[in-house]
Design an enzyme around this catalytic site. Structure first.
Site, PDB file in Angstrom:
ATOM      1  N   ASP A  30      31.375 100.361 -86.619  1.00 37.87           N
ATOM      2  CA  ASP A  30      30.783 100.711 -85.249  1.00 37.87           C
ATOM      3  C   ASP A  30      29.145 100.629 -85.348  1.00 37.87           C
ATOM      4  OD1 ASP A  30      30.635 101.426 -82.518  1.00 37.87           O
ATOM      5  OD2 ASP A  30      32.218 102.603 -82.713  1.00 37.87           O
ATOM      6  N   HIS A  56      27.556  97.302 -85.236  1.00 37.38           N
ATOM      7  CA  HIS A  56      27.149  96.988 -83.920  1.00 37.38           C
ATOM      8  C   HIS A  56      25.965  97.138 -83.634  1.00 37.38           C
ATOM      9  CE1 HIS A  56      31.688  97.977 -82.527  1.00 37.38           C
ATOM     10  NE2 HIS A  56      31.453  96.905 -83.349  1.00 37.38           N
TER      11      HIS A  56
END
Length: 184
Positions: A30, A56
């Site tokens: 993430d 991310h």
């Protein structure tokens, strides 16, 4: 791990003050780093001398309802993340994001090298009573290669994305696309 979902690397948030994240190598499923300004806000945070790989990217949000301010990201390399520089929020959890500087950042092979998005949808409702204005955002000495989408998407005409680009360079001939809405 590459496939592990919702495994942020480092999440200073909700009341975080006077934080430094430095000299780290982060690969994750993430956000590599996500500065989250929940009800307690987040301010005076420095992210310096780091290397991010898959993940991310260098994120602020999605919770910004307590405000996020006085953020410095400097000497950062991102190699292969889904997102590079990313500020994300929406009308259900938004608050003022201001005085944010990204300086001396290299982004390579990211489908979304720069994303400033006030209509982030992964958290549910986009509209709400907490619009997320972004102002005094500076991107200085940012170098990008490998193509991708660059987005500056404000919430509406009254809650805009205000960003200064100073020495932002696309260093190759790869394909880039752009999304610009309610942005200065």
């Amino acid at each position: 791990q590459r496939g592990a979902r919702n495994t942020d690397g480092i999440d200073p948030g909700n009341g975080a003050r006077n934080v430094t994240i430095t000299q780290s190598w982060i690969r994750t499923g993430d956000d590599n780093v996500a500065i989250k300004g929940g009800p307690g806000g987040a301010n005076n945070i420095t992210v310096s001398h780091n290397h991010f790989y898959w993940g991310h990217g260098m994120s602020i949000g999605s919770e910004t309802n307590g405000g996020v301010s006085h953020i410095l990201v400097t000497d950062l390399s991102l190699d292969g993340p889904d997102n590079g520089i990313r500020i994300k929020s929406n009308g259900s959890r938004g608050g003022l994001v201001q005085d944010v500087i990204y300086d001396d950042v290299c982004i390579r092979n990211s489908p979304n090298p720069i994303t400033l998005d006030t209509k982030y949808t992964a958290t549910g409702t986009v509209k709400g009573n907490s619009p997320p204005p972004m102002r005094d955002i500076v991107l200085r000495n940012v170098r990008i290669s490998g193509g991708g989408k660059i987005s500056f998407n404000g919430y509406d005409a009254d809650h805009r994305v205000e960003v200064t680009l100073d020495g932002v360079q696309l260093t190759d001939n790869d394909a880039y696309t752009y999304s610009l809405h309610h942005a200065d």
